[in-house]
Design an enzyme around this catalytic site. Structure first.
Site, PDB file in Angstrom:
ATOM      1  N   CYS A 128       1.099  -1.607   0.044  1.00 45.58           N
ATOM      2  CA  CYS A 128       0.232   0.287  -0.161  1.00 45.58           C
ATOM      3  C   CYS A 128       0.970   1.371   0.020  1.00 45.58           C
ATOM      4  CB  CYS A 128      -1.026   0.006   1.298  1.00 45.58           C
ATOM      5  SG  CYS A 128      -1.908  -1.499   1.229  1.00 45.58           S
ATOM      6  N   LYS A 132       2.012   2.176   8.241  1.00 43.08           N
ATOM      7  CA  LYS A 132       1.387   1.670   9.394  1.00 43.08           C
ATOM      8  C   LYS A 132       0.720   2.512  10.508  1.00 43.08           C
ATOM      9  CE  LYS A 132       1.823  -3.412   7.205  1.00 43.08           C
ATOM     10  NZ  LYS A 132       2.029  -4.688   7.832  1.00 43.08           N
ATOM     11  N   SER A 140      -4.155  -9.215   3.309  1.00 39.91           N
ATOM     12  CA  SER A 140      -4.496 -10.170   1.460  1.00 39.91           C
ATOM     13  C   SER A 140      -5.289 -10.482   0.702  1.00 39.91           C
ATOM     14  CB  SER A 140      -3.086 -11.683   2.109  1.00 39.91           C
ATOM     15  OG  SER A 140      -3.976 -12.743   3.099  1.00 39.91           O
ATOM     16  N   HIS A 152      -9.627 -12.048   8.943  1.00 42.23           N
ATOM     17  CA  HIS A 152     -10.231 -11.778   7.403  1.00 42.23           C
ATOM     18  C   HIS A 152     -11.088 -12.963   7.743  1.00 42.23           C
ATOM     19  CE1 HIS A 152     -11.541 -10.864   3.462  1.00 42.23           C
ATOM     20  NE2 HIS A 152     -11.537 -12.291   3.486  1.00 42.23           N
ATOM     21  N   CYS A 153     -12.703 -12.259   8.135  1.00 47.57           N
ATOM     22  CA  CYS A 153     -13.747 -13.587   8.042  1.00 47.57           C
ATOM     23  C   CYS A 153     -14.151 -14.425   6.910  1.00 47.57           C
ATOM     24  CB  CYS A 153     -14.711 -13.349   9.292  1.00 47.57           C
ATOM     25  SG  CYS A 153     -16.212 -14.630   9.644  1.00 47.57           S
ATOM     26  N   CYS A 159     -13.876  -7.736   6.201  1.00 48.81           N
ATOM     27  CA  CYS A 159     -11.843  -8.103   7.422  1.00 48.81           C
ATOM     28  C   CYS A 159     -12.915  -7.574   8.479  1.00 48.81           C
ATOM     29  CB  CYS A 159     -11.378  -6.987   6.894  1.00 48.81           C
ATOM     30  SG  CYS A 159      -9.462  -8.206   6.998  1.00 48.81           S
TER      31      CYS A 159
END
Length: 374
Positions: A128, A132, A140, A152-153, A159
């Site tokens: 990016c 951060k 990802s 991440h679900c 996310c």
């Protein structure tokens, strides 16, 4: 069309398969409960009304929170964390990591960051091309840096992070209540239908039992599905309640954030009550509604480590040379937002002590010691 583009499109379509599966199960459970159970099976009008009212309340809250979890975009860092055009060009030209870190440290001088990598380097995302913020990680699957990323679900195809973590918790809670209510109210009819099936097999079925219709199959499977989902979600919800109480994300549980005095899993913990308010907000009347009320901006967070007494930190640094070398590094300034000041109020405030104040404190402390010895 390039093969890579086709592959990405296929991946995006397949990512919605778990969500479609959950949607189909929920739609079938609505039909099985409302039509097959309440309309065709239950004979008492009062029982029907009570069951339908409570069922629809839990159903609406469950679907509302689930939808908010799915369709709330992950929060990403603001433009202030992106390198300027000149710094970006200079960073790409440099080949030595030390020179690159010097560029990043200069760019992060006025940014509200306090954590570093395990090697004490500025956390930078090459994908990016930005520095951060604290608790931010690159996903990802979404291919973006997500503020306060938890995980991440696949079941929500999104996310879970700062922007929708409250919605995710409410989704787990209302799905538990939904499954529990369905299983509890269906249980008596599940037993009756199960007994009916066994008696029919033994050709000893009395005439006053429930009618032998296709509704019994819906009721039988409805109980099994509700009980199965309740058991599986209960452990996940309990785990995230524990995380909220500790003010940790799933990532921070497995990889502790690194502060000035080293890695610390509890670095962002302010106490159970304030940790809860950080996620759900100050106004309790909105806690159970899937409305965004989390405190802060997702880029900087109050932490108990930065309010450490400088004298205590100096003593600990003398005992630990590794911490002393960390103390000599310059960390960016860290302004507090209004919501963070509310979280820290009552217990302690942000303290930034200059060299003159440290000398005064040190001299006062030596004077007290000499007085006591004399």
């Amino acid at each position: 069309m390039a093969p890579s583009h086709v592959l990405k499109c296929c991946q995006k379509v397949l990512a919605w398969v778990p969500v479609a599966f959950i949607a189909l199960v929920v739609a079938w459970s609505y039909y099985a409960y409302v039509v097959e159970l309440c309309v065709f099976t239950i004979s008492s009008t009062a029982e029907k009304v009570v069951y339908l009212v409570v069922f629809h309340l839990s159903f609406v809250m469950f679907v509302w929170s689930y939808g908010k979890t799915i369709f709330t975009p992950p929060a990403t860092p603001s433009n202030e964390f992106c390198l300027s055009k000149a710094d970006k060009e200079q960073y790409e030209k440099e080949e030595r990591p030390e020179s690159q870190q010097e560029i990043l440290r200069r760019a992060a001088k006025d940014l509200p960051i306090y954590t570093t990598t395990a090697s004490r380097a500025i956390r930078y995302c090459d994908r990016c091309q930005l520095i951060k913020p604290d608790r931010c990680h690159h996903c990802s699957a979404c291919d973006v840096c997500v503020l306060k990323m938890d995980h991440h679900c696949p079941w929500v195809n999104n996310c879970v992070g700062f922007s929708n973590y409250k919605f995710f918790l409410l989704f787990l809670m209302y799905s538990l209540l939904y499954c529990l209510f369905v299983a509890a109210t269906v249980l008596q009819y599940f037993i009756k239908f199960w007994t009916l099936c066994r008696r029919k097999a033994a050709e000893n079925c009395p005439k006053n039992e429930l009618p032998d219709t296709h509704a019994k199959f819906h009721v039988l499977f409805l109980f099994f599905v509700a009980a199965m989902f309740f058991i599986s979600i209960l452990s996940l919800f309990s785990y995230h309640c524990w995380l909220v109480g500790k003010n940790r994300s799933t990532i921070e549980t497995f990889r502790a954030p690194t502060f000035r005095n080293g890695p610390d899993k509890n670095g962002f913990s302010l106490g159970c009550s304030k940790n809860l308010r950080e996620v759900f907000g100050d106004e309790k009347k909105y806690w159970l509604l899937p409305i965004f009320t989390s405190l802060g901006d997702g880029c900087n967070f109050p932490t108990r480590l930065v309010i450490m007494d400088p004298e205590q930190f100096a003593v600990s640094s003398q005992n630990d040379p590794a911490k002393s070398s960390v103390a000599n590094q310059s960390f960016p300034a860290r302004p507090l937002s209004e919501s963070q000041n509310r979280l820290l109020s009552g217990d302690c405030q942000w303290v930034e002590t200059g060299p003159e104040e440290e000398n005064v404190k040190s001299g006062a402390k030596k004077h007290i010691i000499v007085s006591l010895e004399s």
